[in-house]
Structure formats: structure tokens, C-alpha cells
Design a protein around this motif. Structure first.
Motif, PDB file in Angstrom:
ATOM      1  N   GLY A  75      12.987  -2.446 -21.229  1.00  0.00           N
ATOM      2  CA  GLY A  75      11.979  -2.464 -20.182  1.00  0.00           C
ATOM      3  C   GLY A  75      11.798  -1.110 -19.519  1.00  0.00           C
ATOM      4  N   TYR A  76      10.788  -1.037 -18.658  1.00  0.00           N
ATOM      5  CA  TYR A  76      10.494   0.194 -17.920  1.00  0.00           C
ATOM      6  C   TYR A  76      10.808  -0.048 -16.447  1.00  0.00           C
ATOM      7  CZ  TYR A  76       8.147   4.285 -16.074  1.00  0.00           C
ATOM      8  OH  TYR A  76       7.869   5.466 -15.425  1.00  0.00           O
ATOM      9  N   TYR A  77      11.665   0.811 -15.870  1.00  0.00           N
ATOM     10  CA  TYR A  77      12.117   0.620 -14.496  1.00  0.00           C
ATOM     11  C   TYR A  77      12.041   1.938 -13.724  1.00  0.00           C
ATOM     12  CZ  TYR A  77      14.047  -3.608 -16.588  1.00  0.00           C
ATOM     13  OH  TYR A  77      14.207  -4.789 -17.276  1.00  0.00           O
ATOM     14  N   PRO A  78      11.027   2.116 -12.885  1.00  0.00           N
ATOM     15  CA  PRO A  78      10.982   3.310 -12.024  1.00  0.00           C
ATOM     16  C   PRO A  78      12.033   3.230 -10.938  1.00  0.00           C
ATOM     17  CG  PRO A  78       9.166   1.831 -11.503  1.00  0.00           C
ATOM     18  CD  PRO A  78       9.869   1.234 -12.686  1.00  0.00           C
ATOM     19  N   VAL A  79      12.661   4.363 -10.621  1.00  0.00           N
ATOM     20  CA  VAL A  79      13.698   4.371  -9.581  1.00  0.00           C
ATOM     21  C   VAL A  79      13.415   5.377  -8.468  1.00  0.00           C
ATOM     22  CG1 VAL A  79      15.477   3.539 -11.157  1.00  0.00           C
ATOM     23  CG2 VAL A  79      15.190   5.988 -10.817  1.00  0.00           C
ATOM     24  N   ALA A  80      12.445   6.244  -8.649  1.00  0.00           N
ATOM     25  CA  ALA A  80      12.051   7.166  -7.582  1.00  0.00           C
ATOM     26  C   ALA A  80      10.580   7.502  -7.764  1.00  0.00           C
ATOM     27  CB  ALA A  80      12.891   8.436  -7.609  1.00  0.00           C
ATOM     28  N   TRP A  81       9.836   7.438  -6.666  1.00  0.00           N
ATOM     29  CA  TRP A  81       8.403   7.745  -6.759  1.00  0.00           C
ATOM     30  C   TRP A  81       7.858   8.187  -5.415  1.00  0.00           C
ATOM     31  CZ3 TRP A  81      10.235   2.666  -7.128  1.00  0.00           C
ATOM     32  CH2 TRP A  81       9.848   1.778  -6.120  1.00  0.00           C
ATOM     33  N   THR A  82       6.665   8.770  -5.463  1.00  0.00           N
ATOM     34  CA  THR A  82       5.956   9.165  -4.253  1.00  0.00           C
ATOM     35  C   THR A  82       4.549   8.588  -4.288  1.00  0.00           C
ATOM     36  OG1 THR A  82       5.254  11.057  -2.890  1.00  0.00           O
ATOM     37  CG2 THR A  82       5.186  11.357  -5.268  1.00  0.00           C
ATOM     38  N   ASN A  83       4.037   8.281  -3.109  1.00  0.00           N
ATOM     39  CA  ASN A  83       2.643   7.874  -2.961  1.00  0.00           C
ATOM     40  C   ASN A  83       1.880   9.126  -2.577  1.00  0.00           C
ATOM     41  OD1 ASN A  83       0.126   6.977  -1.898  1.00  0.00           O
ATOM     42  ND2 ASN A  83       0.988   4.978  -1.427  1.00  0.00           N
ATOM     43  N   THR A  84       0.936   9.562  -3.407  1.00  0.00           N
ATOM     44  CA  THR A  84       0.267  10.849  -3.224  1.00  0.00           C
ATOM     45  C   THR A  84      -0.694  10.868  -2.044  1.00  0.00           C
ATOM     46  OG1 THR A  84      -1.430  10.223  -4.845  1.00  0.00           O
ATOM     47  CG2 THR A  84       0.494  11.400  -5.669  1.00  0.00           C
ATOM     48  N   ARG A  85      -0.880   9.735  -1.388  1.00  0.00           N
ATOM     49  CA  ARG A  85      -1.705   9.713  -0.176  1.00  0.00           C
ATOM     50  C   ARG A  85      -0.891  10.027   1.076  1.00  0.00           C
ATOM     51  NH1 ARG A  85      -4.687   4.004  -1.730  1.00  0.00           N
ATOM     52  NH2 ARG A  85      -6.011   4.827  -3.404  1.00  0.00           N
ATOM     53  N   GLN A 112       0.817  -1.215   0.000  1.00  0.00           N
ATOM     54  CA  GLN A 112       0.000   0.000   0.000  1.00  0.00           C
ATOM     55  C   GLN A 112       0.848   1.262   0.000  1.00  0.00           C
ATOM     56  OE1 GLN A 112      -3.287   0.173   2.852  1.00  0.00           O
ATOM     57  NE2 GLN A 112      -2.984   2.365   3.089  1.00  0.00           N
ATOM     58  N   PHE A 113       1.805   1.341   0.887  1.00  0.00           N
ATOM     59  CA  PHE A 113       2.618   2.550   1.057  1.00  0.00           C
ATOM     60  C   PHE A 113       3.618   2.724  -0.084  1.00  0.00           C
ATOM     61  CE2 PHE A 113       6.319   4.629   3.298  1.00  0.00           C
ATOM     62  CZ  PHE A 113       5.724   5.865   3.476  1.00  0.00           C
ATOM     63  N   LEU A 114       4.485   1.724  -0.273  1.00  0.00           N
ATOM     64  CA  LEU A 114       5.426   1.778  -1.396  1.00  0.00           C
ATOM     65  C   LEU A 114       4.765   1.406  -2.715  1.00  0.00           C
ATOM     66  CD1 LEU A 114       8.649   0.189   0.155  1.00  0.00           C
ATOM     67  CD2 LEU A 114       8.317   2.568  -0.505  1.00  0.00           C
ATOM     68  N   GLY A 115       3.847   0.468  -2.675  1.00  0.00           N
ATOM     69  CA  GLY A 115       3.099   0.075  -3.857  1.00  0.00           C
ATOM     70  C   GLY A 115       3.815  -0.865  -4.800  1.00  0.00           C
ATOM     71  N   CYS A 116       5.056  -1.242  -4.492  1.00  0.00           N
ATOM     72  CA  CYS A 116       5.852  -2.016  -5.446  1.00  0.00           C
ATOM     73  C   CYS A 116       5.826  -3.517  -5.182  1.00  0.00           C
ATOM     74  CB  CYS A 116       7.301  -1.531  -5.433  1.00  0.00           C
ATOM     75  SG  CYS A 116       8.075  -1.561  -3.802  1.00  0.00           S
ATOM     76  N   GLY A 117       5.338  -3.918  -3.998  1.00  0.00           N
ATOM     77  CA  GLY A 117       5.366  -5.334  -3.662  1.00  0.00           C
ATOM     78  C   GLY A 117       6.787  -5.813  -3.416  1.00  0.00           C
ATOM     79  N   GLU A 118       7.043  -7.049  -3.771  1.00  0.00           N
ATOM     80  CA  GLU A 118       8.357  -7.635  -3.525  1.00  0.00           C
ATOM     81  C   GLU A 118       9.410  -7.179  -4.533  1.00  0.00           C
ATOM     82  OE1 GLU A 118       8.871 -11.762  -2.903  1.00  0.00           O
ATOM     83  OE2 GLU A 118       7.057 -12.018  -1.701  1.00  0.00           O
ATOM     84  N   TYR A 119      10.648  -7.296  -4.098  1.00  0.00           N
ATOM     85  CA  TYR A 119      11.802  -7.187  -4.997  1.00  0.00           C
ATOM     86  C   TYR A 119      11.719  -8.302  -6.032  1.00  0.00           C
ATOM     87  CZ  TYR A 119      16.653  -8.668  -6.088  1.00  0.00           C
ATOM     88  OH  TYR A 119      17.804  -9.110  -6.697  1.00  0.00           O
ATOM     89  N   LYS A 120      12.053  -7.955  -7.269  1.00  0.00           N
ATOM     90  CA  LYS A 120      12.002  -8.942  -8.353  1.00  0.00           C
ATOM     91  C   LYS A 120      13.386  -9.302  -8.877  1.00  0.00           C
ATOM     92  CE  LYS A 120       9.765  -9.645 -12.865  1.00  0.00           C
ATOM     93  NZ  LYS A 120       8.904  -8.993 -13.892  1.00  0.00           N
ATOM     94  N   GLY A 121      14.259  -8.327  -9.014  1.00  0.00           N
ATOM     95  CA  GLY A 121      15.599  -8.580  -9.548  1.00  0.00           C
ATOM     96  C   GLY A 121      16.439  -7.322  -9.474  1.00  0.00           C
TER      97      GLY A 121
END
Length: 286
Positions: free
Chosen positions: A222-232, A140-149
Motif C-alpha cells: 500500500g501507499y502511506y504518506p507520513v509527512a506532508w504540507t498543505n500549500t495554501r 481542509q487543513f490536514l486534508g486526510c480526514g479521519e484516522y483509518k488504522g
């Protein structure tokens, strides 16, 4: 004449009292905000190197930019009374693990606290020493779930700014070269989460990214986000925070530094200053 003198003195006293009150309020409004950095700094020399570097850089940034920076490796300080002293909380490398610590952090964030997490602070993998056993934080907070690779070795990447009008990115060029880093990929596609605002991602000119020797640790597309914010929430996650270390020759010599990149530093500092000074403001998604 005497009957007018007392009201006149009373008026002057009231003006002086009001002036002192307003001056006190002004001083309170400009008092430095306080930041606390939590860290573990054990086991991995690359993470230990980064944490030591981060604490030095943040301490200097605090002096230069008029805020207060403290740090602690005692995660039992993750409690309501301790956190109430600080306007911004940092997770430099790991996360709280006990139920009481996790509850305290969630309540802090839900009550307008602010947070920046770096690199390994987002890591979760089941099974591992850091399993995904905290749904609120990872899903919910980070939104990314588990590490994948991840990529390997740590290498610089060209990063693309996804929103140049955001307060965290307003001083950045459209693209810039990062400090060397081990880049993570994630279980969940953050683009599909309406609460997530991606701020930086890997630009396609970075590919191939990583040097191996394992082929799956070299990214070609591929598409790889490296910085983000949760607007809530008032928060920022940045994937940066892993220095390059000479493991191969067993010297553990530091080959790169996260805070040796001025453009990247500007991004982190702008985010920190905005979170510390904005109090309860939350930036909504466009």
C-alpha cells in the motif's frame, strides 16, 4: 565659512541618524523567532514519553539554532493575543477542542501563521474521545480526514523522500530509516488533493511493517504518506511522535525515542527553521 558649518553638522547628524535606524532595522530582522509548543500529555505513556522528550529536544534546538522555544499545556492560551507573540505553533500530541480555541487557531493560520503537528495531533475517529468534529482542520487543513488504522508495535520504517528539492527535505537522502513509530493510515487519499504536497511516505522495502499480534496491524503493501504540507498554508504534519513502551510486562519502560534519529531530526529542524524565518512565504505545489 560659518554659513557652511551648520549644514555640514546637519548632514553628519542625518547620516548618524540613518545609520542608527538601519542598524536597528538590521537587529530587528535578525531577532530570534519564537515557537510555542502546545501539548496535553495525559493517559498514554507512549505519548507522554514522546512529549517530554520533544520539549527537551526543542529547548536544546532553540539554544543551538538561536530561536526561542516555549511550551504550554494550557489550551486556553490558544487565543489571538497569545498567538500573536509566536511565529510558529506546534501541536505536540493533541488539538484544541473548544470553539473559541479552534477559531483562534484557524485565524492565526489564515493570517500567515506557521504550524507543525505531530502524530496524534492529526488523529480523529468517530466515535472516540477525539471525534472528527472539526471539518476545517481535518478535511481542509490536514486534508486526510479521519484516522483509518495503524501499525503495531511501534517499529522503524524506511521512508522515501517524495520531493528532494523542497526546503524541508533538501538535506535528506532519497530514503532513510526512521525512529520507531506507530504509523497511521487515513480515510482520504492525499494524492488526490491538489493542495497537498506529500514529502515523505513509507518505502515498499519497509513491508511487512509492524509485528502484531493483530494481523490487520501489520502492513504488507500500500501507499502511506507520513509527512506532508498543505500549500495554501505554512504548515507541516509529521506522523512521527509515538515512542515504544513496554506495555506487555507492565513496566512502562521506554524502548525507543523519537528524537534519537539524526536524519529524522534534520528534517524536523529544517522545517522549523524555514517556517520560523520565512515569515509569510508559502511554497506552492509544482
Amino acid at each position: 565659512m560659518k554659513t557652511n558649518l551648520l549644514p555640514h553638522k546637519t548632514f553628519i547628524c542625518c547620516v548618524l541618524s540613518l545609520s542608527l535606524l538601519l542598524n536597528g532595522l538590521a537587529q530587528n530582522s535578525t531577532s530570534p523567532f519564537k515557537v510555542i509548543g502546545f501539548y496535553t500529555a495525559k493517559n498514554d505513556p507512549a505519548h507522554i514519553s514522546y512529549v517530554q522528550e520533544a520539549n527537551k529536544w526543542l529547548a536544546k534546538a532553540a539554544v543551538d539554532n538561536h530561536f526561542v522555544y516555549d511550551s504550554t499545556n494550557n489550551w486556553d492560551n490558544m487565543n489571538a493575543r497569545f498567538l500573536a507573540q509566536y511565529q510558529v505553533v506546534l501541536f505536540l500530541d493533541t488539538r484544541p477542542d473548544s470553539p473559541a480555541q479552534r477559531t483562534a487557531f484557524q485565524q492565526y493560520m489564515e493570517q500567515d501563521g506557521a504550524w507543525i503537528g505531530f502524530h496524534f495531533a492529526g488523529f480523529a475517529l468517530t466515535p472516540s474521545a477525539f471525534p472528527q468534529n472539526w471539518d476545517w482542520y481535518h478535511n481542509q487543513f490536514l486534508g486526510c480526514g479521519e484516522y483509518k488504522g495503524n501499525t503495531w508495535r511501534p517499529t522503524a520504517a524506511v521512508l522515501r523522500v517524495e520531493d528532494g528539492k523542497h526546503p524541508f527535505t533538501k538535506h535528506l537522502p532519497a530514503t532513510f530509516k526512521s525512529a520507531p513509530n506507530e504509523w497511521y493510515s487515513w480515510q482520504k487519499d492525499l494524492r488526490k488533493n491538489p493542495a497537498i504536497k506529500i514529502l515523505l511516505s513509507i518505502d515498499s522495502t519497509s513491508f511487512p511493517l509492524g509485528t502484531g499480534p493483530k494481523q490487520h496491524e501489520i502492513w504488507h503493501s500500500g501507499y502511506y504518506p507520513v509527512a506532508w504540507t498543505n500549500t495554501r498554508y505554512r504548515m507541516l504534519y509529521v506522523n512521527m511522535g509515538h515512542n515504544d513502551i513496554d506495555y506487555e510486562n507492565k513496566t512502562n519502560k521506554e524502548l525507543s525515542f523519537t528524537f534519537a534519529n539524526e536524519t529524522q531530526n534534520r528534517f524536523i529542524l529544517d522545517a522549523l527553521l524555514w517556517l520560523g524565518r520565512s515569515k509569510t512565504a508559502v511554497i506552492k505545489n509544482n
